[in-house]
Structure formats: C-alpha cells, structure tokens
Scaffold this motif. Sequence first.
Motif, PDB file in Angstrom:
ATOM      1  N   GLN A  75      50.472  37.636  22.649  1.00 14.18           N
ATOM      2  CA  GLN A  75      50.382  38.034  24.046  1.00 14.18           C
ATOM      3  C   GLN A  75      51.790  38.103  24.602  1.00 14.18           C
ATOM      4  O   GLN A  75      52.436  37.065  24.806  1.00 14.18           O
ATOM      5  CB  GLN A  75      49.521  37.067  24.854  1.00 14.18           C
ATOM      6  N   ILE A  76      52.254  39.314  24.822  1.00 14.71           N
ATOM      7  CA  ILE A  76      53.527  39.508  25.500  1.00 14.71           C
ATOM      8  C   ILE A  76      53.311  39.204  26.973  1.00 14.71           C
ATOM      9  O   ILE A  76      52.247  39.493  27.530  1.00 14.71           O
ATOM     10  CB  ILE A  76      54.038  40.944  25.283  1.00 14.71           C
ATOM     11  N   LEU A  77      54.308  38.612  27.604  1.00 16.32           N
ATOM     12  CA  LEU A  77      54.190  38.153  28.987  1.00 16.32           C
ATOM     13  C   LEU A  77      53.607  39.232  29.891  1.00 16.32           C
ATOM     14  O   LEU A  77      54.136  40.350  29.964  1.00 16.32           O
ATOM     15  CB  LEU A  77      55.567  37.711  29.493  1.00 16.32           C
ATOM     16  N   GLY A  78      52.503  38.895  30.546  1.00 18.80           N
ATOM     17  CA  GLY A  78      51.879  39.812  31.501  1.00 18.80           C
ATOM     18  C   GLY A  78      51.004  40.873  30.885  1.00 18.80           C
ATOM     19  O   GLY A  78      50.452  41.713  31.599  1.00 18.80           O
ATOM     20  N   GLN A  79      50.868  40.832  29.561  1.00 18.35           N
ATOM     21  CA  GLN A  79      50.069  41.862  28.901  1.00 18.35           C
ATOM     22  C   GLN A  79      48.823  41.255  28.254  1.00 18.35           C
ATOM     23  O   GLN A  79      48.594  40.049  28.324  1.00 18.35           O
ATOM     24  CB  GLN A  79      50.925  42.601  27.881  1.00 18.35           C
ATOM     25  N   LYS A  80      48.033  42.104  27.624  1.00 18.67           N
ATOM     26  CA  LYS A  80      46.769  41.614  27.083  1.00 18.67           C
ATOM     27  C   LYS A  80      46.955  40.897  25.749  1.00 18.67           C
ATOM     28  O   LYS A  80      47.984  41.020  25.090  1.00 18.67           O
ATOM     29  CB  LYS A  80      45.780  42.772  26.931  1.00 18.67           C
ATOM     30  N   VAL A  81      45.934  40.152  25.378  1.00 17.27           N
ATOM     31  CA  VAL A  81      45.906  39.463  24.097  1.00 17.27           C
ATOM     32  C   VAL A  81      45.680  40.500  23.003  1.00 17.27           C
ATOM     33  O   VAL A  81      44.706  41.256  23.040  1.00 17.27           O
ATOM     34  CB  VAL A  81      44.784  38.409  24.094  1.00 17.27           C
ATOM     35  N   GLU A  82      46.590  40.544  22.017  1.00 15.02           N
ATOM     36  CA  GLU A  82      46.537  41.563  20.971  1.00 15.02           C
ATOM     37  C   GLU A  82      46.275  40.927  19.611  1.00 15.02           C
ATOM     38  O   GLU A  82      46.935  39.961  19.223  1.00 15.02           O
ATOM     39  CB  GLU A  82      47.872  42.309  20.887  1.00 15.02           C
ATOM     40  N   PHE A  83      45.375  41.512  18.869  1.00 13.70           N
ATOM     41  CA  PHE A  83      45.038  41.027  17.541  1.00 13.70           C
ATOM     42  C   PHE A  83      46.165  41.354  16.549  1.00 13.70           C
ATOM     43  O   PHE A  83      46.704  42.465  16.540  1.00 13.70           O
ATOM     44  CB  PHE A  83      43.736  41.684  17.089  1.00 13.70           C
ATOM     45  N   LEU A  84      46.488  40.389  15.707  1.00 15.85           N
ATOM     46  CA  LEU A  84      47.459  40.608  14.639  1.00 15.85           C
ATOM     47  C   LEU A  84      46.765  40.662  13.275  1.00 15.85           C
ATOM     48  O   LEU A  84      46.882  41.647  12.545  1.00 15.85           O
ATOM     49  CB  LEU A  84      48.508  39.501  14.608  1.00 15.85           C
ATOM     50  N   VAL A  85      46.060  39.566  12.933  1.00 12.64           N
ATOM     51  CA  VAL A  85      45.542  39.450  11.581  1.00 12.64           C
ATOM     52  C   VAL A  85      44.385  38.467  11.543  1.00 12.64           C
ATOM     53  O   VAL A  85      44.309  37.536  12.350  1.00 12.64           O
ATOM     54  CB  VAL A  85      46.677  39.004  10.629  1.00 12.64           C
ATOM     55  N   SER A  86      43.457  38.703  10.632  1.00 19.82           N
ATOM     56  CA  SER A  86      42.389  37.736  10.360  1.00 19.82           C
ATOM     57  C   SER A  86      42.435  37.351   8.882  1.00 19.82           C
ATOM     58  O   SER A  86      42.910  38.126   8.042  1.00 19.82           O
ATOM     59  CB  SER A  86      41.018  38.307  10.736  1.00 19.82           C
ATOM     60  N   VAL A 145      37.687  48.358  26.173  1.00 16.91           N
ATOM     61  CA  VAL A 145      37.229  47.354  27.127  1.00 16.91           C
ATOM     62  C   VAL A 145      38.110  47.438  28.369  1.00 16.91           C
ATOM     63  O   VAL A 145      39.316  47.250  28.281  1.00 16.91           O
ATOM     64  CB  VAL A 145      37.295  45.932  26.536  1.00 16.91           C
ATOM     65  N   GLU A 146      37.498  47.731  29.486  1.00 18.24           N
ATOM     66  CA  GLU A 146      38.230  47.877  30.739  1.00 18.24           C
ATOM     67  C   GLU A 146      37.952  46.674  31.640  1.00 18.24           C
ATOM     68  O   GLU A 146      36.804  46.253  31.794  1.00 18.24           O
ATOM     69  CB  GLU A 146      37.801  49.153  31.464  1.00 18.24           C
ATOM     70  N   GLN A 147      39.023  46.171  32.233  1.00 16.14           N
ATOM     71  CA  GLN A 147      38.891  45.018  33.117  1.00 16.14           C
ATOM     72  C   GLN A 147      39.936  45.144  34.202  1.00 16.14           C
ATOM     73  O   GLN A 147      41.109  45.369  33.920  1.00 16.14           O
ATOM     74  CB  GLN A 147      39.089  43.729  32.302  1.00 16.14           C
ATOM     75  N   ASP A 148      39.521  45.029  35.451  1.00 14.64           N
ATOM     76  CA  ASP A 148      40.446  45.132  36.575  1.00 14.64           C
ATOM     77  C   ASP A 148      41.372  43.922  36.561  1.00 14.64           C
ATOM     78  O   ASP A 148      40.905  42.791  36.572  1.00 14.64           O
ATOM     79  CB  ASP A 148      39.650  45.164  37.883  1.00 14.64           C
ATOM     80  N   PRO A 149      42.696  44.151  36.562  1.00 19.86           N
ATOM     81  CA  PRO A 149      43.620  43.020  36.441  1.00 19.86           C
ATOM     82  C   PRO A 149      43.727  42.144  37.674  1.00 19.86           C
ATOM     83  O   PRO A 149      44.235  41.029  37.608  1.00 19.86           O
ATOM     84  CB  PRO A 149      44.963  43.701  36.143  1.00 19.86           C
TER      85      PRO A 149
END
Lengths: 112, 113
Positions: free
Chosen positions: B37-48, A4-8
């Motif tokens: 979510q590490i500061l400034g980075q994307k939301v990352e999945f851990l576990v369901s 999924v690509e999204q311009d930041p």
Amino acid sequence: QKEVEQDPGPLSVPEGAIVSLNCTYSNSAFQYFMWYRQYSRKGPELLMYTYSSGNKEDGRFTAQVDKSSKYISLFIRDSQPSDSATYLCAIIASGGSYIPTFGRGTSLIVHP
Amino acid sequence: EPEVTQTPSHQVTQMGQEVILRCVPISNHLYFYWYRQILGQKVEFLVSFYNNEISEKSEIFDDQFSVERPDGSNFTLKIRSTKLEDSAMYFCASSGAQNSPLHFGNGTRLTVT
C-alpha cells in the motif's frame, strides 16, 4: 473499468449517527464479500465476511449484499469516534483466482 | 486471538540495497500473501503462496521480488535491489482456505532513500 468501486470520502458524521458505506463491483463471478477497517499506519482488520445476498449483523455492524445489483454495503449503528478509520471492501471471485480484489477504501470521521 | 506478526515495523534502506521483510502467519493457516500500500493509495496484491510455491503473482511482483518460507513458521519477502518507488507499507496476510477471508499483519513501512 475498475472491478471494485468505492467512494474515497472522507465521510464526516456526528457521534451516534448511522453510517452507510458502499461498494459496487462489475464481475458477476464475485461471490465472497468482506469488509475491513484500517486505522492509520495499521493493517486491515477483518470486520465482516459473507457470501450470500441479504444482511449479516454483528453488533453495531450490518453487512448487506445485493448480488443482482452488484452492490454491497456496510452499516454502522450508533457510530463512535473510535470508528474513525478507513473502511475497505474486498471481494473474492468463485472459480479461478481466489485473490481478493480491494476497493480503494472510504475514510470515515466520526466527530464527538 | 491468533494474529499475523510482521517485523520490522519500519525499515529504512538506501536505493539499490536488498531488504527482507519478515512475517509469521497464523499457525494453522495454509495460504500466505503479500500486499503493498503506497501512501494514500489502495491495497495492492503482490503474491500468494501455497504448498511451498507461488500460486499467483501480480505485475508488480517482478524479478526483483522473491518470497520464501524458510521454516514452518516464517514467510519472507525479499526485494533484491530497492528503488525509490518501492517505498510503501508491505502487509503480510494469511488464510485458512482459498475463499476464506485474509488476516493481515500491521505491516512493515519501507522507506527507500
């Protein structure tokens, strides 16, 4: 290749402008599409959810899905300073894993 | 409107210490998730988590992590021996069905010193 690509961004617009936010994806199995709004140091807040191609409208927000082009958009009409936030697209594939894949988010700034 | 609640909002811990992050999902939801979510980075999945067991986990979710639903309302994430790189926002989410949208809490900001 990122799924999924999204311009930041950041994307900066004047109050009242129409905003267009976009995501592209590579996996044709993606079938469920969401847009979230995230204010600083808050959790993502669901704005729109759709699973069919075409447009879905909710107030000032319109979600558009084009599955043939693997492209989704969120339009915000009459943008307000309170719309300033990061907008995340998230997509779920059908079959197999139902874990949403998020874009990295687009930062939107609406200035008065 | 029902919401996902997370406690604490901010946790500071020393490297090597154990932390437990707590979440109360929406009451009639069946699927539960942890994201980071590490500061400034994307939301990352851990576990369901579904039906009292892990249904899926990412590469991030190694042996240092565990999840538990100790009663009918709470959902916890434990990090056994924290590392500096565990510093992040941790979000809990829940959904009513597999392909339904996730509803997120406001997160716990974990700072490892």
